[in-house]
Write a protein that holds these residues in place. Structure first.
Motif, PDB file in Angstrom:
ATOM      1  N   CYS A 279      48.908  32.052  85.017  1.00  0.00           N
ATOM      2  CA  CYS A 279      49.054  33.407  85.694  1.00  0.00           C
ATOM      3  C   CYS A 279      49.669  34.466  85.182  1.00  0.00           C
ATOM      4  O   CYS A 279      50.607  34.288  84.354  1.00  0.00           O
ATOM      5  CB  CYS A 279      49.676  33.138  87.291  1.00  0.00           C
ATOM      6  N   THR A 280      49.035  35.713  85.274  1.00  0.00           N
ATOM      7  CA  THR A 280      49.592  37.004  84.896  1.00  0.00           C
ATOM      8  C   THR A 280      49.494  38.145  85.693  1.00  0.00           C
ATOM      9  O   THR A 280      48.787  37.892  86.785  1.00  0.00           O
ATOM     10  CB  THR A 280      48.609  37.239  83.564  1.00  0.00           C
ATOM     11  N   SER A 281      50.045  39.034  85.363  1.00  0.00           N
ATOM     12  CA  SER A 281      49.738  40.308  86.200  1.00  0.00           C
ATOM     13  C   SER A 281      49.594  41.516  85.339  1.00  0.00           C
ATOM     14  O   SER A 281      49.898  41.410  84.002  1.00  0.00           O
ATOM     15  CB  SER A 281      51.073  40.491  87.020  1.00  0.00           C
ATOM     16  N   VAL A 282      49.148  42.595  85.749  1.00  0.00           N
ATOM     17  CA  VAL A 282      48.822  43.809  84.801  1.00  0.00           C
ATOM     18  C   VAL A 282      49.624  44.936  85.437  1.00  0.00           C
ATOM     19  O   VAL A 282      50.063  44.986  86.587  1.00  0.00           O
ATOM     20  CB  VAL A 282      47.421  43.940  84.903  1.00  0.00           C
ATOM     21  N   ASP A 300      52.956  36.118  84.793  1.00  0.00           N
ATOM     22  CA  ASP A 300      53.508  36.125  86.011  1.00  0.00           C
ATOM     23  C   ASP A 300      53.858  34.785  86.665  1.00  0.00           C
ATOM     24  O   ASP A 300      53.228  33.635  86.086  1.00  0.00           O
ATOM     25  CB  ASP A 300      52.570  36.738  86.984  1.00  0.00           C
ATOM     26  N   PHE A 307      53.535  37.918  94.652  1.00  0.00           N
ATOM     27  CA  PHE A 307      52.493  37.102  93.883  1.00  0.00           C
ATOM     28  C   PHE A 307      51.005  37.397  94.693  1.00  0.00           C
ATOM     29  O   PHE A 307      50.126  37.620  94.181  1.00  0.00           O
ATOM     30  CB  PHE A 307      52.518  35.779  93.382  1.00  0.00           C
TER      31      PHE A 307
ATOM     32  N   CYS B 257      44.019  35.831  86.023  1.00  0.00           N
ATOM     33  CA  CYS B 257      45.393  36.143  86.497  1.00  0.00           C
ATOM     34  C   CYS B 257      45.872  35.003  87.489  1.00  0.00           C
ATOM     35  O   CYS B 257      47.032  35.226  87.861  1.00  0.00           O
ATOM     36  CB  CYS B 257      45.342  37.441  87.085  1.00  0.00           C
ATOM     37  N   HIS B 259      45.840  35.423  90.853  1.00  0.00           N
ATOM     38  CA  HIS B 259      46.522  35.797  92.237  1.00  0.00           C
ATOM     39  C   HIS B 259      45.694  35.616  93.272  1.00  0.00           C
ATOM     40  O   HIS B 259      46.186  35.600  94.476  1.00  0.00           O
ATOM     41  CB  HIS B 259      46.699  37.190  91.904  1.00  0.00           C
TER      42      HIS B 259
END
Lengths: 375, 288, 155
Positions: A279-282, A300, A307, B257, B259
């Motif tokens: 998982c990542t975030s921008v 992330d 989240f 991602c 999310h």
């Protein structure tokens, strides 16, 4: 097949490191830093954690000296090749204002060529799993792809298993079966110190030609296999994977979730050390003048409060919901998404959890008496 | 070395394409419709139900459903409600301003599968814009569908979107003379409103339809969709023909991602349009 | 509508569906078809509950008048809906005005007659109570949903 089995003396292994450097690789492998074995750049074999072993348990990680000079006498540390294939921080693009509005410039993609030295079977499986995530869907992540396609992998088979290891349960080790260019098993007995290896690819075969080596005899090969088999018998943990998806799908309201939430700090350590968590975030930034803008991507964790933010609040507010999300994703929904489990049995999440939460124990608690976590 | 077969190489899907605003329409106090055109290159072709990620230079990016006509892709139409920083910035854009666009993303309304039967479209609040492309498609192929209903619930009369079109659709969506395909209701009204007041689900029991041949498509707050599903199931519509447009936190829209997950579904690529059986076990649970 | 077709209409109407044929017959003879024009009042706030209504066509608006804010709409009721659930409770008075907003045709059922029969025939009375309870429940649920202000700005 015996043509691809070889033996390297310690000096041959040193040559291998140099050959990689000559090919233009940045070689990354286990090094000691801040009392842990982490990935660092290797210039010579002495950069490895020579003569060191690790002791891991729930919430405990310690290094101690060995009685020999083994180069790979330990299991996995908090990091994995994910650190480099899926970087924790990356700039995705830059944009600048112009007469028409703005223009977007792609970041010039020139990541270094990485050679990963000393990769364990569980880490290879994790790389295969992340290949499916980043390259197997309707879109491909160009940043992962650029690093992945150039990567050279020298795998090392484990000859001992840690207290938190359970790769055998996940069918991901201890022997590296595929996905490497070269794979080695360290053999130390008396004054003999050599590496029995297998070639896994053409690139591996080519590199081997630059290094002093000889074919492995049946006896040598067999000895190496025995050492690895020994590791398989001493796994510290066990996880029942049969019916695991259904077990979790049917127990989303199990009282155990509330119980583990009472211990979980939602610190996210597990997601950081896990070699498959992706998982990542921008974040979008701009300069003070408002002329330049850029977007960054960073790791992330589903444990963070925001989240799942939606419409003024988060969907998963409680720690219970977030822990449940992490575990059911890793062991259940991942299977529906990517056709495999998300866990490789490396045990990092158990070792690096500050309160020692053990997912094998949690699954056993939900599964009932017929599901054991200690072998 | 790894040999990974890659599909046709495409530019980085995380890079926004600058589009130009050709028109900014203030629909209500907090809703704006932007009409966009690609300054260069091909127009953005999409299917009804899909969304784009709209980027405001230096501010941020948000997922917005496409609300225009899929047969006229030269004009990219997006309807935005001001709920935060980025949407507020989008609502402030004027003709000539630039907007970054990525997409289109996601699954689309089952307009093919719905052919030959009746259709019920249920929109709650800002849920009407994502259904408008489906309405345009149905109008373009009216003979392919039987009775078509649009049930639209808004907060107050001042919050109603596309009022002029709603009046036109009363005739153009009609299956037979005198039919009332468009049913509009508000939660609250004062004075001058001469239409229905009540929840949108209250409009369902009186619809004339053949439940075995009806497809339903709905967008709105999740609570409203849960009640709508219950009413439609009471009418006998099969679960597999109930379609929802779901929403979750989105950052990449590419499935990377993590999310936007709802159980096993990535709302950005498995959704946003999902059939009820796919989400039944997940949307009824708390904090999933 | 002929008596026979009125009976058929009542029998298949979701509100009356399932009642015994003799009860349907009885209700059909009691039913009074009425028409109203836009602006007519069905009843006013404070009126005694004299009838309950089955709306066949049109739109009825429940309103309450507040000085300074004018007529506030509580709810609208349209074709197929039942208006006047409080009839089963004796001596209630209307809390809202019921005004016609689109030309309306409806069937009115005299409350006193229905209550008297319910006291004599408890089976009939119980069946009606069940049905009115469902109407009250739906109204309550709808009201609660609107209270949530789901379309409002997220906080």
């Amino acid at each position: 097949m015996s043509k691809s089995r070889f033996v390297l003396e310690r000096s041959g292994l040193e040559q291998l490191l140099q050959a990689l450097k000559q090919e233009g690789y940045v070689t990354l492998g286990p090094t000691v830093r801040e009392q842990a074995i982490v990935y660092g750049e290797l210039h010579t074999l002495q950069d490895l954690p020579v003569g060191l072993k690790d002791w891991q348990e729930g919430g405990v990680y310690k290094l101690a000296p060995r009685s020999d000079a083994a180069l790979f006498g330990y299991n996995v540390g908090p990091q994995s090749p994910k650190q480099f294939l899926h970087p924790p921080l990356l700039r995705l693009f830059r944009a600048h204002k112009n007469a028409q509005g703005f223009a977007v410039a792609e970041e010039p993609e020139a990541p270094p060529k990485y050679a990963f030295f000393g990769v364990r079977a569980c880490e290879l499986e994790a790389i295969r799993i992340q290949d499916r995530v980043f390259l197997g869907g309707p879109y491909q992540d160009p940043h992962y792809k650029a690093r992945r396609e150039q990567a050279f992998i020298v795998a090392v088979n484990c000859t001992q298993a840690g207290n938190t290891c359970f790769c055998t349960s996940m069918h991901s080790g201890p022997k590296a079966s595929t996905g490497f260019d070269l794979a080695l098993t360290e053999v130390l007995e008396g004054d003999r110190h050599h590496f029995v290896g297998a070639v896994g690819s053409e690139a591996g075969a080519r590199l081997l030609t630059k290094v002093t080596h000889r074919p492995a005899s049946e006896a040598e090969w067999s000895q190496a296999e025995t050492l690895v088999a020994q590791a398989a018998r001493h796994m510290g943990r066990r996880l029942q994977t049969e019916g695991l998806k259904e077990l979790l799908y049917q127990n989303l309201e199990h009282p155990r979730w509330e119980e583990v939430a009472g211990r979980c700090l939602s610190c996210g350590n597990c997601t950081q050390v896990c070699p498959t968590c992706f998982c990542t975030s921008v974040e979008d930034h701009s300069d003070l003048a408002g002329q330049e803008a850029w977007r960054t991507r960073r790791w992330d964790s589903c444990f963070t409060a925001d989240f799942s933010y939606l419409h003024g609040g988060s969907v998963r507010v409680s720690t219970k919901a977030r822990y449940r999300q992490w575990l059911t994703h890793k062991l259940a929904t991942w299977q529906d998404q990517f056709g495999s489990l998300g866990c490789v049995g490396c045990g990092r999440c158990i070792t690096w959890c500050p309160v020692g939460i053990d997912l094998t124990e949690e699954v056993a608690a939900i599964g009932g008496p017929h599901v054991q976590s200690q072998p | 070395m790894v040999n990974l077969t890659s599909p046709i190489p495409r530019p980085d899907p995380m890079l926004p394409r600058p589009f130009r605003v050709t028109r900014a329409i203030r629909e209500t106090a907090d809703v704006v419709t932007l009409e966009l055109e690609a300054p260069a290159g091909p127009p953005l072709r999409f299917s009804p139900g899909q969304f784009t990620m709209l980027y405001v230079f230096g501010v941020g990016e948000v997922p917005i459903s496409i609300s225009g006509d899929a047969s006229k892709p030269e004009r990219l139409v997006q309807t935005i409600r001001k709920v935060g920083r980025v949407t507020e910035a989008l609502c402030k854009l004027r003709k000539g301003d630039a907007v970054g666009v990525r997409g289109p993303f996601g699954s689309s309304w089952p307009l093919e599968q719905a052919k030959g039967g009746d259709v019920v479209l249920v929109a709650g609040g800002i849920g009407l814009p994502p259904l408008r492309p489906a309405i345009y498609h149905i109008l373009r192929h009216r003979k392919d569908y039987g009775r078509v209903y649009l049930l639209y619930g808004a907060r107050t009369p001042a919050d109603l979107l596309f009022s002029e079109e709603l009046k036109r659709w009363q005739h153009t969506l009609s299956h037979a003379p005198g039919a009332s395909p468009v049913l509009v209701t508000v939660d609250r009204a004062e004075g001058g409103w001469d239409g229905a007041v009540g929840v949108v689900t209250g409009l369902i029991p009186s619809l004339h339809l053949d439940p075995t041949r009806t497809t339903a498509m709905m967008v709105g707050p999740e609570v409203m969709m849960r009640f709508t599903l219950a009413e439609l199931r009471k009418r006998g519509l099969p679960e597999a023909k109930l379609y929802l447009s779901m929403e979750r936190n989105m950052k990449c829209a590419l499935g990377f991602c993590g999310h936007c997950q709802l159980g096993p579904h990535f709302i950005c690529k498995d959704g946003p349009v999902l059939a009820f059986p796919q989400v039944r076990d997940w949307m009824t649970r708390k904090e999933v | 509508m002929s008596k026979a077709s009125l009976e058929r209409y009542l029998a298949q109407h979701p509100f009356f569906h399932g009642l015994r044929p003799k009860d349907i017959e009885w209700l059909a003879s009691l039913a009074q078809p009425l028409s109203y024009e836009v602006g007519d009042y069905l009843y006013r706030e404070g009126d005694a509950s004299t009838d309950f209504y089955l709306i066949q066509e049109g739109l009825v608006r429940l309103e309450i008048h507040t000085p300074g804010r004018g007529d506030l709409t509580i709810q609208t009721l349209g074709p197929g809906e039942v208006l006047g659930w409080s009839v089963m409770i004796p001596e209630t008075r209307k809390t809202f005005d019921a005004r016609i907003f689109q030309a309306t045709r409806l069937l009115a059922f005299d409350a006193e007659t229905v209550r008297r029969r319910s006291e004599e025939d408890h089976h009939f009375g119980y069946e009606l109570c069940k049905r009115f309870s469902r109407v009250i429940g739906e109204r309550l649920q709808a009201t609660r949903l609107r209270l949530l202000d789901l379309y409002g700005q997220p906080h």
